[in-house]
Motif scaffolding. Sequence first.
Motif, PDB file in Angstrom:
ATOM      1  N   GLY A  84     -12.851 -37.558  -6.810  1.00 34.11           N
ATOM      2  CA  GLY A  84     -14.504 -37.328  -6.888  1.00 34.11           C
ATOM      3  C   GLY A  84     -14.830 -38.966  -6.663  1.00 34.11           C
ATOM      4  O   GLY A  84     -14.527 -39.413  -7.369  1.00 34.11           O
ATOM      5  N   ASP A  85     -16.614 -38.641  -6.349  1.00 32.72           N
ATOM      6  CA  ASP A  85     -17.168 -40.008  -6.474  1.00 32.72           C
ATOM      7  C   ASP A  85     -18.363 -39.763  -7.666  1.00 32.72           C
ATOM      8  O   ASP A  85     -19.059 -39.916  -6.969  1.00 32.72           O
ATOM      9  N   PRO A  86     -18.222 -39.174  -8.740  1.00 27.58           N
ATOM     10  CA  PRO A  86     -19.533 -39.828  -9.240  1.00 27.58           C
ATOM     11  C   PRO A  86     -20.493 -40.693  -9.797  1.00 27.58           C
ATOM     12  O   PRO A  86     -21.400 -40.895 -10.406  1.00 27.58           O
ATOM     13  N   VAL A  87     -19.825 -41.727  -9.364  1.00 28.65           N
ATOM     14  CA  VAL A  87     -20.074 -43.469  -9.978  1.00 28.65           C
ATOM     15  C   VAL A  87     -21.591 -43.147  -8.392  1.00 28.65           C
ATOM     16  O   VAL A  87     -22.591 -42.816  -8.910  1.00 28.65           O
ATOM     17  N   GLY A  88     -21.048 -42.466  -7.530  1.00 26.79           N
ATOM     18  CA  GLY A  88     -21.466 -42.942  -6.274  1.00 26.79           C
ATOM     19  C   GLY A  88     -22.520 -41.620  -6.842  1.00 26.79           C
ATOM     20  O   GLY A  88     -23.958 -41.600  -6.143  1.00 26.79           O
ATOM     21  N   ASP A  89     -22.455 -40.586  -7.144  1.00 27.16           N
ATOM     22  CA  ASP A  89     -23.591 -39.409  -7.312  1.00 27.16           C
ATOM     23  C   ASP A  89     -24.278 -39.633  -8.408  1.00 27.16           C
ATOM     24  O   ASP A  89     -25.918 -39.368  -8.043  1.00 27.16           O
ATOM     25  N   LEU A 125     -11.811 -45.436  -8.612  1.00 27.48           N
ATOM     26  CA  LEU A 125     -10.711 -46.077  -9.204  1.00 27.48           C
ATOM     27  C   LEU A 125      -9.699 -45.946 -10.720  1.00 27.48           C
ATOM     28  O   LEU A 125      -9.303 -46.906 -11.241  1.00 27.48           O
ATOM     29  N   GLY A 126      -9.916 -44.892 -11.408  1.00 27.32           N
ATOM     30  CA  GLY A 126      -9.269 -44.896 -12.694  1.00 27.32           C
ATOM     31  C   GLY A 126      -8.134 -44.660 -12.743  1.00 27.32           C
ATOM     32  O   GLY A 126      -7.245 -44.205 -11.953  1.00 27.32           O
ATOM     33  N   LYS A 127      -6.878 -45.423 -13.131  1.00 28.64           N
ATOM     34  CA  LYS A 127      -5.899 -45.052 -13.234  1.00 28.64           C
ATOM     35  C   LYS A 127      -5.684 -44.013 -14.223  1.00 28.64           C
ATOM     36  O   LYS A 127      -4.316 -43.812 -13.631  1.00 28.64           O
ATOM     37  N   ASN A 128      -6.060 -43.705 -15.119  1.00 31.78           N
ATOM     38  CA  ASN A 128      -5.926 -42.036 -15.742  1.00 31.78           C
ATOM     39  C   ASN A 128      -5.954 -41.455 -14.692  1.00 31.78           C
ATOM     40  O   ASN A 128      -6.703 -40.835 -14.445  1.00 31.78           O
ATOM     41  N   PRO A 129      -5.773 -39.882 -15.279  1.00 36.29           N
ATOM     42  CA  PRO A 129      -5.356 -38.764 -14.691  1.00 36.29           C
ATOM     43  C   PRO A 129      -6.436 -38.022 -15.521  1.00 36.29           C
ATOM     44  O   PRO A 129      -7.282 -38.723 -15.947  1.00 36.29           O
ATOM     45  N   CYS A 130      -7.287 -37.175 -13.912  1.00 38.06           N
ATOM     46  CA  CYS A 130      -8.566 -36.795 -14.713  1.00 38.06           C
ATOM     47  C   CYS A 130      -8.263 -35.788 -16.289  1.00 38.06           C
ATOM     48  O   CYS A 130      -9.673 -36.864 -16.294  1.00 38.06           O
ATOM     49  N   VAL A 187      -7.236 -35.486  -8.436  1.00 36.89           N
ATOM     50  CA  VAL A 187      -6.575 -34.157  -9.357  1.00 36.89           C
ATOM     51  C   VAL A 187      -7.970 -33.649  -9.391  1.00 36.89           C
ATOM     52  O   VAL A 187      -8.744 -34.374  -9.583  1.00 36.89           O
ATOM     53  N   GLY A 188      -7.706 -32.448 -10.087  1.00 39.21           N
ATOM     54  CA  GLY A 188      -9.046 -32.057 -10.962  1.00 39.21           C
ATOM     55  C   GLY A 188      -9.717 -30.913 -10.213  1.00 39.21           C
ATOM     56  O   GLY A 188     -10.198 -31.480  -9.389  1.00 39.21           O
ATOM     57  N   LEU A 189      -9.546 -30.002  -9.897  1.00 46.11           N
ATOM     58  CA  LEU A 189     -10.921 -29.404  -9.735  1.00 46.11           C
ATOM     59  C   LEU A 189     -10.487 -28.793  -7.313  1.00 46.11           C
ATOM     60  O   LEU A 189     -11.399 -28.702  -7.487  1.00 46.11           O
ATOM     61  N   SER A 238     -10.079 -35.956  -1.540  1.00 43.43           N
ATOM     62  CA  SER A 238      -9.877 -38.070  -1.914  1.00 43.43           C
ATOM     63  C   SER A 238     -10.661 -38.674  -1.508  1.00 43.43           C
ATOM     64  O   SER A 238     -11.347 -38.372  -0.073  1.00 43.43           O
ATOM     65  N   VAL A 239     -11.534 -39.474  -2.043  1.00 37.82           N
ATOM     66  CA  VAL A 239     -11.979 -40.665  -1.779  1.00 37.82           C
ATOM     67  C   VAL A 239     -11.495 -42.277  -1.417  1.00 37.82           C
ATOM     68  O   VAL A 239     -10.345 -42.798  -1.889  1.00 37.82           O
TER      69      VAL A 239
END
Length: 405
Positions: free
Chosen positions: A193-198, A175-180, A14-16, A20-21
Amino acid sequence: MTVRQALLAAVAAVGLGAASVAVATSAVPPPSQGTLQQYNVSSTYVSGLSSGGYLANQLHVAYSSVFRGAGIFSAGAYDCAQDNLSTALNACMNTTSPRRTPAQLEQETRDRASAGAVDPVANLAGSPVWLFHGTSDSTIAQPVMDDLATYYRDLGATVAYDSGTASGHAWVSPLGKNPCSATTSPYVNNCGGDPVGDMLAHLFGSVHPPSSAALTGKLVQFDQNAYAPGGSAAAISMGGDGFAYVPKTCQDGASCRLMVTLHGCYQYFGLVGNALMDQAYLNEYADTNAMIVLYPQATTMSGNPRGCWDWWGYQSAQYAQRSGPQLQAIVRMVAALRGGSTPPPTTTPPPQCVTASNYDHTVALRAYALWGLTYAAGSNQPLGLWNIATFSSLRQTSPGYWVTC
């Protein structure tokens, strides 16, 4: 609190329009009671959301000899609140009141370092810092977080700043359950995306892909009272229990990094259970990148009904300095995991109130007069008429900076 046994195999993007990851199907393991043991820790980092982001910055600045870098979701510059709740709400979350500039906060940091209240500012030069602010985040105004980026850059840190994702006020993870765009409990959003990996790649230089298998480590539930100054976690608005995820490779003696991760308000274990530990996407990276994750826990107390970390002085006027009780507790946890001694806190006593006439305050340079009125030096707080009959009580929170008691 029951631990969730499974995650969705994939989360819709979702968003932008981000791709998918692929995400892990494992859940955080059930916690086991234990103590913080010594491991072969090579370096230590800190991350956090909102009040946890503010505290992450405080830890990074006050103990820059301990924390090599910081990852921060949605927070402002060091000591923005200036020990004042109104300033915290209206200047460091919203922008309806004036706030101290990054340059002023940078000078305050240097002054505190010179006094030994925080570690040398030179430690921040070259330190990796990763920042995130969502375009749908109305809890922390973007100019406030822009100040944090400026503050770090001016002090020489190597800053990466993601301010273009359409997230609400949340930790953002595949893994977040909430929408963006959501800003709702448990404050872990999925934006595709994967900001945690970033974040980890910027802090560490590079990372291996996260695990997509069942987690192999253990989640240790430990007594935080053992690390709180005075032996009472509740007295400093910290929960009785904290948690640490330890991958098997770290248990077996491998050299491992340590990541301290700090939840936001309304996100502590007693309210949302294991949601952040389960959905932050840190444990999955921990398994493949030899990283221990420490999850300290705040809780509620008088003056802190939302279970926030102390970033405005609700528990201690020293909250942003090495002698801050919550900072000391967390650094003691780090020392237990790393081995070795805990860096000693400063012995600077808490600032004392000085009661005097407004005239005497100005003579002592605690205040200044303008057009017959008196204002506190540094904070510019109004004190009333400038004369010998009007009295005020002031305390100094940093060199040349006075606030009302």
